[in-house]
Design an enzyme around this catalytic site. Structure first.
Site, PDB file in Angstrom:
ATOM      1  N   HIS A 125       0.814  -1.216   0.000  1.00  0.00           N
ATOM      2  CA  HIS A 125       0.000   0.000   0.000  1.00  0.00           C
ATOM      3  C   HIS A 125       0.849   1.268   0.000  1.00  0.00           C
ATOM      4  O   HIS A 125       0.491   2.259  -0.634  1.00  0.00           O
ATOM      5  CB  HIS A 125      -0.920  -0.009   1.222  1.00  0.00           C
ATOM      6  CG  HIS A 125      -1.765   1.216   1.361  1.00  0.00           C
ATOM      7  ND1 HIS A 125      -2.725   1.570   0.439  1.00  0.00           N
ATOM      8  CD2 HIS A 125      -1.779   2.200   2.300  1.00  0.00           C
ATOM      9  CE1 HIS A 125      -3.309   2.697   0.811  1.00  0.00           C
ATOM     10  NE2 HIS A 125      -2.745   3.101   1.923  1.00  0.00           N
ATOM     11  N   ASP A 164      -5.555   9.433  -5.278  1.00  0.00           N
ATOM     12  CA  ASP A 164      -4.976  10.458  -4.404  1.00  0.00           C
ATOM     13  C   ASP A 164      -3.559  10.747  -4.861  1.00  0.00           C
ATOM     14  O   ASP A 164      -2.994  10.036  -5.710  1.00  0.00           O
ATOM     15  CB  ASP A 164      -4.999  10.011  -2.931  1.00  0.00           C
ATOM     16  CG  ASP A 164      -4.376   8.645  -2.718  1.00  0.00           C
ATOM     17  OD1 ASP A 164      -3.267   8.400  -3.257  1.00  0.00           O
ATOM     18  OD2 ASP A 164      -4.983   7.817  -2.031  1.00  0.00           O
ATOM     19  N   LYS A 187      -7.571  13.936  -2.332  1.00  0.00           N
ATOM     20  CA  LYS A 187      -8.381  13.123  -1.415  1.00  0.00           C
ATOM     21  C   LYS A 187      -8.067  13.417   0.039  1.00  0.00           C
ATOM     22  O   LYS A 187      -6.908  13.607   0.429  1.00  0.00           O
ATOM     23  CB  LYS A 187      -8.131  11.637  -1.715  1.00  0.00           C
ATOM     24  CG  LYS A 187      -8.801  10.662  -0.763  1.00  0.00           C
ATOM     25  CD  LYS A 187      -8.514   9.237  -1.196  1.00  0.00           C
ATOM     26  CE  LYS A 187      -8.133   8.378  -0.029  1.00  0.00           C
ATOM     27  NZ  LYS A 187      -7.814   7.002  -0.406  1.00  0.00           N
TER      28      LYS A 187
END
Length: 305
Positions: A125, A164, A187
């Site tokens: 991530h 984002d 975002k």
């Protein structure tokens, strides 16, 4: 080669590409709900690979991976490589609230304590999670597979959109592979179930958007981004991600939101067939990386176009 119970289809596919037999694992549960794992093949002085994505139920599969690793170490394995296509705790990568644990680092420490000597994973991530491990990490991505799929389409009016700014670099890499422009959402995450995208940075008017993200769980960010794309006059929207988890009927909700298609990989088991879903296999890439790791070769070639 051993595989846990998290994703047996992916394990079988990797072994088929490598033409290496998958060794059996005996998993038992005692009356007190404790697990016991037995690796049913000789590991002494062997190069052992254990394939286990951390998918739902995450804690169950994590403990199973820890037990398999400890069993291999106890059986005098020369090296234990944990192949974790989806590292679920990667989202817990910073202390953004008081008195919380940085789960990504804690799980990394647990794996190393259990006996992992090397990690092979896919599209974490955030890049800092790579540094949480005190052992070597081979961090692959699926941009090559996703780009190969979308290159078969008419891309003359296409734009890649990152949800984002944190994912803008990967989106720019993906856009470069396709030869198209890139945009990104501004975002702000309010909670686990709520995000706010104030605007989209970049021109999407009249274009076919490909929303690129690392993971889709509930799809909260994607739904918010779809609304902004409609506001700014995008012609259509497709969704592409590496890890398709699709919790809370996210796939059906995406289809109802007029997404033209959803493309993901098989890094995690995908629930059933869906007319708008296309699943790409990362087994060849993982198999090639495993072969290169075993032979002491570089895995850099896997990042080339």
């Amino acid at each position: 080669m051993f595989g846990g119970s998290a994703h047996p289809a992916l394990t079988a596919e990797i072994c088929a590409f490598l033409q290496v037999p998958q060794q059996p694992v005996l998993l038992e549960r005692f009356a007190n709900d404790c697990l016991e794992v037995q690796l049913q093949a000789n590991c002494r002085e062997r190069d052992v690979f254990i394939i286990q994505p951390l998918v739902k139920p995450v804690q169950e599969h994590l403990v199973e991976l820890l037990l398999m690793t400890d069993a291999a170490r106890g059986a005098s394995a020369a090296r234990v490589t944990a192949v974790i296509p989806h590292y679920a705790y990667a989202r817990s990568d910073k202390k953004d609230k008081p008195r919380i644990s940085i789960g990504a680092r804690l799980v990394a420490d647990l794996l190393v304590t259990a006996g992992v000597n090397r990690v092979l994973t896919l599209n974490l991530h955030s890049p800092q999670v790579h540094g949480f491990f005190s052992v070597p990490v081979d961090h692959l991505h699926a941009l090559r597979e996703l780009a190969r799929y979308f290159r078969t389409r008419d891309l003359s009016r296409t734009v890649v959109v990152a949800p984002d700014l944190g994912y803008a670099k990967s989106a720019a890499d993906f856009a470069r592979r396709l030869g198209v422009p890139v945009a990104a959402g501004a975002k702000e995450r309010i909670s686990d179930t709520e995000v706010r995208i104030a605007a989209i940075i970049g021109d999407v008017t009249g274009r076919d958007a490909i929303i690129l993200d690392d993971e889709i769980s509930r799809g909260t960010t994607v739904f918010e981004l779809l609304a902004r794309l409609r506001d700014q006059g995008a012609r259509s929207a497709a969704v592409a991600c590496t890890h398709g988890l699709f919790a809370d009927n996210a796939l059906d909700k995406l289809a109802a939101a007029d997404v033209t298609e959803v493309v993901c990989t098989n890094s995690a088991p995908v629930p059933g067939d869906h007319p708008k879903l296309h699943v790409l296999s990362v087994a060849p890439a993982l198999a090639e990386a495993i072969g290169r790791i075993h032979d002491g070769e570089s895995v850099s070639a896997l990042f080339q176009l």
